[in-house]
Motif scaffolding. Structure first.
Motif, PDB file in Angstrom:
ATOM      1  N   ALA A   1      24.758  22.006  41.390  1.00 31.49           N
ATOM      2  CA  ALA A   1      23.466  22.036  42.095  1.00 31.49           C
ATOM      3  C   ALA A   1      23.455  23.118  43.166  1.00 31.49           C
ATOM      4  O   ALA A   1      22.435  23.799  43.369  1.00 31.49           O
ATOM      5  CB  ALA A   1      23.174  20.667  42.699  1.00 31.49           C
ATOM      6  N   CYS A   2      24.592  23.308  43.853  1.00 29.85           N
ATOM      7  CA  CYS A   2      24.690  24.384  44.843  1.00 29.85           C
ATOM      8  C   CYS A   2      24.515  25.747  44.189  1.00 29.85           C
ATOM      9  O   CYS A   2      23.783  26.604  44.687  1.00 29.85           O
ATOM     10  CB  CYS A   2      26.055  24.343  45.533  1.00 29.85           C
ATOM     11  N   ILE A   3      25.200  25.956  43.062  1.00 35.16           N
ATOM     12  CA  ILE A   3      25.107  27.225  42.352  1.00 35.16           C
ATOM     13  C   ILE A   3      23.663  27.487  41.913  1.00 35.16           C
ATOM     14  O   ILE A   3      23.200  28.634  41.898  1.00 35.16           O
ATOM     15  CB  ILE A   3      26.061  27.233  41.147  1.00 35.16           C
TER      16      ILE A   3
ATOM     17  N   SER B   1      34.344  22.718  48.850  1.00 31.87           N
ATOM     18  CA  SER B   1      34.643  23.880  49.677  1.00 31.87           C
ATOM     19  C   SER B   1      35.235  25.023  48.853  1.00 31.87           C
ATOM     20  O   SER B   1      34.798  26.173  48.944  1.00 31.87           O
ATOM     21  CB  SER B   1      35.599  23.484  50.799  1.00 31.87           C
ATOM     22  N   ARG B   2      36.226  24.707  48.019  1.00 36.94           N
ATOM     23  CA  ARG B   2      36.919  25.775  47.286  1.00 36.94           C
ATOM     24  C   ARG B   2      36.007  26.440  46.260  1.00 36.94           C
ATOM     25  O   ARG B   2      36.206  27.595  45.926  1.00 36.94           O
ATOM     26  CB  ARG B   2      38.192  25.246  46.632  1.00 36.94           C
ATOM     27  N   ASN B   3      35.014  25.715  45.756  1.00 40.99           N
ATOM     28  CA  ASN B   3      34.156  26.263  44.710  1.00 40.99           C
ATOM     29  C   ASN B   3      32.862  26.875  45.226  1.00 40.99           C
ATOM     30  O   ASN B   3      32.118  27.467  44.430  1.00 40.99           O
ATOM     31  CB  ASN B   3      33.835  25.177  43.681  1.00 40.99           C
ATOM     32  N   THR B   4      32.579  26.729  46.507  1.00 38.36           N
ATOM     33  CA  THR B   4      31.319  27.274  47.033  1.00 38.36           C
ATOM     34  C   THR B   4      31.509  28.230  48.196  1.00 38.36           C
ATOM     35  O   THR B   4      30.549  28.895  48.598  1.00 38.36           O
ATOM     36  CB  THR B   4      30.375  26.137  47.500  1.00 38.36           C
TER      37      THR B   4
ATOM     38  N   ASN C   1      32.794  31.165  48.714  1.00 36.96           N
ATOM     39  CA  ASN C   1      32.590  32.611  48.587  1.00 36.96           C
ATOM     40  C   ASN C   1      31.288  32.977  47.887  1.00 36.96           C
ATOM     41  O   ASN C   1      31.098  34.120  47.484  1.00 36.96           O
ATOM     42  CB  ASN C   1      33.772  33.240  47.837  1.00 36.96           C
ATOM     43  N   LEU C   2      30.416  32.005  47.724  1.00 32.86           N
ATOM     44  CA  LEU C   2      29.156  32.259  47.030  1.00 32.86           C
ATOM     45  C   LEU C   2      28.006  32.320  48.026  1.00 32.86           C
ATOM     46  O   LEU C   2      28.007  31.647  49.055  1.00 32.86           O
ATOM     47  CB  LEU C   2      28.893  31.166  45.991  1.00 32.86           C
ATOM     48  N   ASN C   3      26.999  33.132  47.700  1.00 36.63           N
ATOM     49  CA  ASN C   3      25.830  33.282  48.560  1.00 36.63           C
ATOM     50  C   ASN C   3      24.849  32.156  48.248  1.00 36.63           C
ATOM     51  O   ASN C   3      23.980  32.284  47.396  1.00 36.63           O
ATOM     52  CB  ASN C   3      25.191  34.647  48.318  1.00 36.63           C
TER      53      ASN C   3
ATOM     54  N   TYR D   1      35.925  24.193  34.491  1.00 37.46           N
ATOM     55  CA  TYR D   1      34.637  24.071  33.826  1.00 37.46           C
ATOM     56  C   TYR D   1      33.862  25.358  34.010  1.00 37.46           C
ATOM     57  O   TYR D   1      34.095  26.107  34.969  1.00 37.46           O
ATOM     58  CB  TYR D   1      33.832  22.900  34.403  1.00 37.46           C
ATOM     59  N   MET D   2      32.921  25.612  33.138  1.00 43.78           N
ATOM     60  CA  MET D   2      32.081  26.799  33.237  1.00 43.78           C
ATOM     61  C   MET D   2      30.618  26.373  33.193  1.00 43.78           C
ATOM     62  O   MET D   2      30.147  25.832  32.194  1.00 43.78           O
ATOM     63  CB  MET D   2      32.375  27.770  32.092  1.00 43.78           C
ATOM     64  N   TYR D   3      29.927  26.559  34.316  1.00 38.60           N
ATOM     65  CA  TYR D   3      28.497  26.262  34.388  1.00 38.60           C
ATOM     66  C   TYR D   3      27.798  27.394  35.130  1.00 38.60           C
ATOM     67  O   TYR D   3      28.305  27.901  36.135  1.00 38.60           O
ATOM     68  CB  TYR D   3      28.227  24.929  35.110  1.00 38.60           C
ATOM     69  N   VAL D   4      26.617  27.741  34.659  1.00 35.46           N
ATOM     70  CA  VAL D   4      25.752  28.741  35.293  1.00 35.46           C
ATOM     71  C   VAL D   4      26.537  30.032  35.570  1.00 35.46           C
ATOM     72  O   VAL D   4      26.376  30.641  36.634  1.00 35.46           O
ATOM     73  CB  VAL D   4      25.119  28.196  36.602  1.00 35.46           C
ATOM     74  N   GLY D   5      27.415  30.393  34.650  1.00 38.58           N
ATOM     75  CA  GLY D   5      28.160  31.630  34.786  1.00 38.58           C
ATOM     76  C   GLY D   5      29.298  31.598  35.778  1.00 38.58           C
ATOM     77  O   GLY D   5      29.884  32.640  36.090  1.00 38.58           O
ATOM     78  N   HIS D   6      29.645  30.442  36.276  1.00 37.59           N
ATOM     79  CA  HIS D   6      30.711  30.311  37.267  1.00 37.59           C
ATOM     80  C   HIS D   6      31.814  29.402  36.734  1.00 37.59           C
ATOM     81  O   HIS D   6      31.530  28.336  36.170  1.00 37.59           O
ATOM     82  CB  HIS D   6      30.180  29.725  38.578  1.00 37.59           C
TER      83      HIS D   6
END
Length: 221
Positions: free
Chosen positions: A87-89, A111-114, A116-118, A28-33
């Motif tokens: 929501a995290c993004i 875990s896998r999707n968040t 490496n994100l700040n 999926y693609m949301y908020v540029g991710h």
């Protein structure tokens, strides 16, 4: 009572063909991710349902109206975790909850999707609707700005505990955002109960998937 004129929207998503009978990975693609979700056919909660797509899209498109940055967000019935990841993004402090048997896949996806994100590190917790709320989520410690729920209403026997859980967590200042596919009379009966308790507005409708998105807040005395 339901107020306002809901916006009619289409669910937009990007995905890849399913390649496995047991575990599927949906993109999926949301908020540029790009978000990669592992699904399991073993549990209802381990599949991405249309309500999660609808609310994810709505939050992405309405960030000024619902600014999640640094807000405390609880998702009940988080399932695969797609909405919690979105929501995290968007910058929220997220607690994603579901039944014990769903938590392993939920934790994996979040875990896998968040990792490496700040962003604020999300939390995954067990929540059985209507059970142990005071013990696991004491109100002296836990207060949420937003409660998110998608496709939590269908043919199951836990509708009264679900409503009690919504009431427990929705305090003055809390916004409940609930997106659901409406198919059965029980869905509309639950909507009526929610409308009798909360100030309820239909924010959007997605006709091709029969999804309605509602906002509910505590009535002022």
């Amino acid at each position: 009572s339901l107020t306002g004129s809901p916006v009619t929207l289409k669910i937009l998503q990007n995905w890849v063909p399913r390649v496995s009978h047991y575990f599927d990975k949906e993109h999926y693609m949301y908020v540029g991710h790009q978000i990669v979700i592992q699904e399991s056919i073993e549990h209802f909660g381990a599949v991405v349902w249309p309500g999660a797509l609808a609310l994810s899209q709505y939050l992405e498109s309405n960030q000024e109206q619902f600014n999640l940055k640094d807000k405390k967000v609880l998702e009940i019935g988080a399932g695969t975790g797609l909405l919690s990841i979105v929501a995290c993004i968007l910058g929220a402090h997220v607690t994603a909850t579901d039944l014990p048997e769903v938590l392993e896949n939920l934790s994996y996806n979040i875990s896998r999707n968040t990792q490496n994100l700040n962003m604020h590190k999300p939390e995954v917790k067990k929540l059985v609707w209507g059970e142990g709320l005071n013990e696991d989520f004491p109100l002296s410690t836990y207060h949420y700005d937003f409660i998110l729920a998608t496709d939590v209403v269908y043919h199951h026997g836990a509708l009264d505990p679900l409503l009690a859980t919504m009431v427990y967590f929705c305090k003055p200042g809390t916004v409940l955002l609930w997106a659901n596919k409406f198919r059965f009379s029980t869905d509309y009966e639950f909507l009526e109960k929610v409308s009798n308790i909360f100030n309820t507005t239909i924010l959007a409708e997605f006709p091709e998937s029969n999804v309605k998105l509602l906002k509910a807040t505590v009535r002022k005395n």
